[in-house]
Scaffold this motif. Sequence first.
Motif, PDB file in Angstrom:
ATOM      1  N   ILE A 264     -11.853  -5.744  -3.332  1.00 20.22           N
ATOM      2  CA  ILE A 264     -10.872  -6.631  -3.962  1.00 20.22           C
ATOM      3  C   ILE A 264      -9.710  -5.827  -4.538  1.00 20.22           C
ATOM      4  N   LEU A 265     -10.038  -4.751  -5.248  1.00 23.07           N
ATOM      5  CA  LEU A 265      -8.987  -3.914  -5.822  1.00 23.07           C
ATOM      6  C   LEU A 265      -8.112  -3.301  -4.727  1.00 23.07           C
ATOM      7  N   MET A 266      -8.716  -2.890  -3.630  1.00 30.53           N
ATOM      8  CA  MET A 266      -7.949  -2.315  -2.522  1.00 30.53           C
ATOM      9  C   MET A 266      -7.034  -3.359  -1.888  1.00 30.53           C
ATOM     10  N   SER A 267      -7.469  -4.626  -1.900  1.00 33.35           N
ATOM     11  CA  SER A 267      -6.630  -5.677  -1.324  1.00 33.35           C
ATOM     12  C   SER A 267      -5.372  -5.923  -2.157  1.00 33.35           C
ATOM     13  N   PHE A 268      -5.350  -5.438  -3.408  1.00 31.29           N
ATOM     14  CA  PHE A 268      -4.162  -5.567  -4.248  1.00 31.29           C
ATOM     15  C   PHE A 268      -2.958  -4.849  -3.627  1.00 31.29           C
ATOM     16  N   MET A 269      -3.229  -3.908  -2.696  1.00 32.38           N
ATOM     17  CA  MET A 269      -2.142  -3.186  -2.045  1.00 32.38           C
ATOM     18  C   MET A 269      -1.155  -4.155  -1.416  1.00 32.38           C
ATOM     19  N   ALA A 270      -1.680  -5.243  -0.849  1.00 31.64           N
ATOM     20  CA  ALA A 270      -0.815  -6.213  -0.176  1.00 31.64           C
ATOM     21  C   ALA A 270       0.142  -6.874  -1.158  1.00 31.64           C
ATOM     22  N   PHE A 429       3.856   2.057   3.945  1.00 28.71           N
ATOM     23  CA  PHE A 429       3.625   0.857   3.152  1.00 28.71           C
ATOM     24  C   PHE A 429       2.988   1.239   1.809  1.00 28.71           C
ATOM     25  N   SER A 430       1.996   2.140   1.859  1.00 24.00           N
ATOM     26  CA  SER A 430       1.330   2.566   0.629  1.00 24.00           C
ATOM     27  C   SER A 430       2.281   3.310  -0.284  1.00 24.00           C
ATOM     28  N   VAL A 431       3.164   4.123   0.299  1.00 22.83           N
ATOM     29  CA  VAL A 431       4.141   4.845  -0.506  1.00 22.83           C
ATOM     30  C   VAL A 431       5.042   3.848  -1.235  1.00 22.83           C
ATOM     31  N   GLY A 432       5.462   2.791  -0.520  1.00 20.47           N
ATOM     32  CA  GLY A 432       6.305   1.778  -1.146  1.00 20.47           C
ATOM     33  C   GLY A 432       5.640   1.127  -2.337  1.00 20.47           C
ATOM     34  N   ALA A 433       4.330   0.916  -2.235  1.00 21.72           N
ATOM     35  CA  ALA A 433       3.594   0.286  -3.344  1.00 21.72           C
ATOM     36  C   ALA A 433       3.363   1.275  -4.483  1.00 21.72           C
ATOM     37  N   LEU A 434       2.827   2.440  -4.154  1.00 20.75           N
ATOM     38  CA  LEU A 434       2.471   3.423  -5.182  1.00 20.75           C
ATOM     39  C   LEU A 434       3.715   3.986  -5.865  1.00 20.75           C
ATOM     40  N   ILE A 483      -6.745   3.718  -6.648  1.00 22.37           N
ATOM     41  CA  ILE A 483      -7.191   2.707  -5.689  1.00 22.37           C
ATOM     42  C   ILE A 483      -6.300   2.701  -4.455  1.00 22.37           C
ATOM     43  N   LEU A 484      -4.995   2.841  -4.655  1.00 21.48           N
ATOM     44  CA  LEU A 484      -4.057   2.803  -3.538  1.00 21.48           C
ATOM     45  C   LEU A 484      -4.202   4.011  -2.616  1.00 21.48           C
ATOM     46  N   CYS A 485      -4.930   5.012  -3.053  1.00 22.19           N
ATOM     47  CA  CYS A 485      -5.143   6.207  -2.233  1.00 22.19           C
ATOM     48  C   CYS A 485      -6.507   6.205  -1.533  1.00 22.19           C
ATOM     49  N   PHE A 486      -7.339   5.178  -1.790  1.00 23.22           N
ATOM     50  CA  PHE A 486      -8.673   5.124  -1.199  1.00 23.22           C
ATOM     51  C   PHE A 486      -8.583   4.793   0.292  1.00 23.22           C
ATOM     52  N   PRO A 487      -9.400   5.440   1.113  1.00 17.77           N
ATOM     53  CA  PRO A 487      -9.484   5.065   2.531  1.00 17.77           C
ATOM     54  C   PRO A 487     -10.403   3.859   2.702  1.00 17.77           C
ATOM     55  N   MET A 499      -7.986   7.744   8.002  1.00 15.13           N
ATOM     56  CA  MET A 499      -7.697   8.299   6.679  1.00 15.13           C
ATOM     57  C   MET A 499      -6.520   7.557   6.025  1.00 15.13           C
ATOM     58  N   ASN A 500      -6.562   7.439   4.711  1.00 15.54           N
ATOM     59  CA  ASN A 500      -5.430   6.905   3.966  1.00 15.54           C
ATOM     60  C   ASN A 500      -4.456   8.064   3.713  1.00 15.54           C
ATOM     61  N   TRP A 501      -3.348   8.058   4.435  1.00 17.87           N
ATOM     62  CA  TRP A 501      -2.406   9.179   4.385  1.00 17.87           C
ATOM     63  C   TRP A 501      -1.444   9.105   3.197  1.00 17.87           C
ATOM     64  N   THR A 502      -1.666   8.150   2.295  1.00 17.98           N
ATOM     65  CA  THR A 502      -0.773   8.007   1.149  1.00 17.98           C
ATOM     66  C   THR A 502      -0.712   9.272   0.307  1.00 17.98           C
ATOM     67  N   VAL A 503      -1.845   9.911   0.136  1.00 21.09           N
ATOM     68  CA  VAL A 503      -1.898  11.129  -0.682  1.00 21.09           C
ATOM     69  C   VAL A 503      -0.910  12.163  -0.152  1.00 21.09           C
TER      70      VAL A 503
END
Length: 569
Positions: A264-270, A429-434, A483-487, A499-503
């Motif tokens: 659920i927390l990971m879905s917050f990325m959207a 997309f993750s960079v835009g959020a984080l 959370i936004l960095c979790f794969p 892999m979650n490449w946000t990191v």
Amino acid sequence: MADVEPIRSTATVISVDDFRVQSVLSHHSKKIIVEHDVDSDEAVILALGYKQEFKREFSLWTTFGVSFSVLGLLPSIASTMWYSLGYAGNAGLTWAWLIAMIGIQCVANSMAELSSAFPTSGGLYYSTAQLAPPKWAPFFSWCVGWSNYLVQITGAPSVDYGGACMILALKTFNDPDFTPTNGQTYLLTMALTTVNAVISSMPTAWIAKFNSFGSTCNLMFLLIVFIMILAGDNRSSQGLSKFNDNSAAWGITNFTEWPDGMAILMSFMAVIWTMSGYDSPFHLAEECSNAQIATPRAIVLTATTGGLIGFVFQLAIAYAIVDVDAAINDSLGQPFVTFLSQCLDKKLVYTATAMTIVSSFCMGEACQVAASRVTYAYSRDGCFPLSRYWAKVHPITKTPVNAVWFNWFVGQLLLLLIFAGGSAIDAIFSVGALGAFMSFTFPILLRITYARNTFKPGPWNLGRWSIVSGTIACSFVVLMIPILCFPEYRGADNTPEWMNWTVLVYFGPMLLAILWFAIDARKWFTGPKTNLGDLLVDGEEAENVIDGKISKGESIKYSTSKSPDLEKS
């Protein structure tokens, strides 16, 4: 003719310390003398240390138009279904969205308060410099500036990439034998960003009209697609109920290898990525009339309406979707298009997707506009290599054209991630959020801690709710950073492909920016700096200048925030 009075020029005197603003000029007994009448908007931007270089042709509505276009609910929801539906199933569309919106709305409200106090194009980084301890102000503002720039520079490429993917998915939907190559995706995305850049280089009034049109299309198309999903639903012809029951529409389908709560927390990325565009009015503050009121109102209006409308739209998806697993894992590669094909006839799928693509284009253009203003503001303070070129305002369009094309070039380099695979390009997309929420909340954190008793609020403020809103906002973002960095998968299943490449994509450039500051920039970067030049005089010099102008027959006006203008002749 003897009774006709001679025409006298007018000069306006602004005493910075008499304005209720925190500024790079505060507490230095500085006065600003300009050779014309000054309205309240120009007086404030001058007091903050900057010349009025843009035309103030944005209103509350047109500013909201840009920010709502940047929000781009229809294309944003379509592009981020990988994260909402793909992590937690329908729960990611429904109650998870509502929970996330509590934190997001608090961030928006607190940012709006800052925008009223610091209505400049580089507002986030400017406010950080003013609210931080003096010793750390340059470093903190440098980090916030670069974090926000990463958001801006990835915004248009990520949106246009999503639009290009939907165009190609529509082609595949029509011709199953067609499989788009990475090269085709790259060239189509480049074409979209190029047209966006051309529009973003136009005069402010034209841009305002285009974004008002884009915002209207976004709302209208969202409503039409919403009606299509509800009224054109063909589930009954498939032997299914008209809509899913409540347990299915609000239930969790965990597609990750983490517990349900983590999914659920990971879905917050959207929702975080979708809602990250409400800062756009802050960056347009120098082009907006009545900026200290209109800018914060536009921020709050964007976040509130976007959150509510987005939730209602996603409810329709949750109740109409036939097979969540099939939508996520379909070979088409676009969950939204696959969802539409599950419950709508083919012609309606084409129509709804086409509207989403048009909305995506308008959203990409709005992202280009916001990004160019940030680049201009930071270049004005010398933050970038060759800043003097990116800080130029075109003499004809009165817009930062060089900054637009500089961002376009960097965007094309980022889009080369397309050739590294889906997970790599999805990281933007993750960079835009984080990056967005890191830069949004750091000045808010300073406002509720170090500057709690020294912050000078603007005319739009939260009053006694300021600390409460800021605390909730900061707590929410602190929770979401890891959370936004979790794969999606863990252990042996977490291959380079998944892999979650946000990191790497976010923290890599941020580390380089910090190293640059430590090695070199700390020697010359002191935070935001004034560009007023000869317009700025010390208090002791001011009286001599004023007396000199009076002796030449000029009319002198004093502009302060404490009293009405007083004329001295």
